[in-house]
Scaffold this motif. Sequence first.
Motif, mmCIF file in Angstrom:
data_model
loop_
_atom_site.group_PDB
_atom_site.id
_atom_site.type_symbol
_atom_site.label_atom_id
_atom_site.label_comp_id
_atom_site.label_asym_id
_atom_site.label_seq_id
_atom_site.Cartn_x
_atom_site.Cartn_y
_atom_site.Cartn_z
ATOM 1 N N ILE A 9 0.803 -1.208 0.000
ATOM 2 C CA ILE A 9 0.000 0.000 0.000
ATOM 3 C C ILE A 9 0.845 1.272 0.000
ATOM 4 N N GLY A 10 1.966 1.253 0.676
ATOM 5 C CA GLY A 10 2.830 2.437 0.705
ATOM 6 C C GLY A 10 3.326 2.815 -0.680
ATOM 7 N N GLU A 11 3.780 1.828 -1.437
ATOM 8 C CA GLU A 11 4.260 2.091 -2.803
ATOM 9 C C GLU A 11 3.141 2.630 -3.684
ATOM 10 N N LEU A 12 1.948 2.058 -3.548
ATOM 11 C CA LEU A 12 0.820 2.493 -4.361
ATOM 12 C C LEU A 12 0.389 3.914 -3.998
ATOM 13 N N ILE A 13 0.435 4.242 -2.722
ATOM 14 C CA ILE A 13 0.126 5.608 -2.291
ATOM 15 C C ILE A 13 1.157 6.576 -2.864
ATOM 16 N N GLU A 14 2.427 6.191 -2.814
ATOM 17 C CA GLU A 14 3.480 7.065 -3.342
ATOM 18 C C GLU A 14 3.296 7.311 -4.841
ATOM 19 N N ILE A 15 2.957 6.271 -5.588
ATOM 20 C CA ILE A 15 2.719 6.420 -7.032
ATOM 21 C C ILE A 15 1.589 7.424 -7.273
ATOM 22 N N LYS A 16 0.498 7.268 -6.557
ATOM 23 C CA LYS A 16 -0.652 8.161 -6.730
ATOM 24 C C LYS A 16 -0.299 9.569 -6.276
ATOM 25 N N TRP A 17 0.404 9.686 -5.156
ATOM 26 C CA TRP A 17 0.780 10.992 -4.623
ATOM 27 C C TRP A 17 1.645 11.750 -5.628
ATOM 28 N N LYS A 18 2.634 11.069 -6.207
ATOM 29 C CA LYS A 18 3.506 11.714 -7.196
ATOM 30 C C LYS A 18 2.713 12.153 -8.426
ATOM 31 N N SER A 19 1.745 11.337 -8.834
ATOM 32 C CA SER A 19 0.979 11.670 -10.040
ATOM 33 C C SER A 19 0.053 12.868 -9.829
ATOM 34 N N THR A 20 -0.324 13.140 -8.579
ATOM 35 C CA THR A 20 -1.222 14.271 -8.315
ATOM 36 C C THR A 20 -0.494 15.600 -8.279
ATOM 37 N N LEU A 52 -5.277 5.065 6.066
ATOM 38 C CA LEU A 52 -5.597 4.808 4.663
ATOM 39 C C LEU A 52 -6.774 5.675 4.206
ATOM 40 N N LEU A 53 -7.736 5.883 5.076
ATOM 41 C CA LEU A 53 -8.867 6.745 4.759
ATOM 42 C C LEU A 53 -8.404 8.184 4.525
ATOM 43 N N LYS A 54 -7.466 8.652 5.349
ATOM 44 C CA LYS A 54 -6.939 10.011 5.171
ATOM 45 C C LYS A 54 -6.214 10.157 3.832
ATOM 46 N N TRP A 55 -5.420 9.147 3.475
ATOM 47 C CA TRP A 55 -4.735 9.182 2.179
ATOM 48 C C TRP A 55 -5.756 9.167 1.043
ATOM 49 N N SER A 56 -6.809 8.379 1.205
ATOM 50 C CA SER A 56 -7.850 8.318 0.180
ATOM 51 C C SER A 56 -8.497 9.688 -0.015
ATOM 52 N N LYS A 57 -8.725 10.390 1.081
ATOM 53 C CA LYS A 57 -9.324 11.727 0.995
ATOM 54 C C LYS A 57 -8.361 12.732 0.369
#
Length: 147
Positions: A9-20, A52-57
């Motif tokens: 999940i950490g890697e996937l969050i980082e990918i999404k975070w960088k793309s935003t 995870l909910l906070k990251w989703s938001k």
Amino acid sequence: MDYLKNIHIGELIEIKWKSTGISIERTCNFFKATESEIQKVFKQNTMNSECLLKWSKLLEYDFFRLYSQHLVLYSPPTYSGRDIGETKKENSSDLPVFRKNLYTQEIILFILDQVRTGEKTKKQIMDEYRVPKTTLYKWLEKYKEKV
């Protein structure tokens, strides 16, 4: 789709975070954390649901859906033989009972690709992922140009 089999999940969050393009400063302020604490999150294989909910938001992305899709593919529900329309009193839990699997187009195309490449047979798909025969054949017809 391998990311659905072994969710980091950490890697996937980082990918999404960088793309935003959200700045590290905004991210730190949102979480009331330091930059190094945010970087540690990206290395976590798992995290609690509140985080995870906070990251989703923040990232406006449903990270919980990754786990739902994992369940659809790798641990489909078992059927007890009871009617779908059973009443709450007959149900052994006060939790909601879901009537349908959540097959996203991405999951459908992944399954169909396995059939078309010969990686799995139609019978294997029906047995391993518990996709009903009629559903599989409808997908094969509907998505024949997409895979």
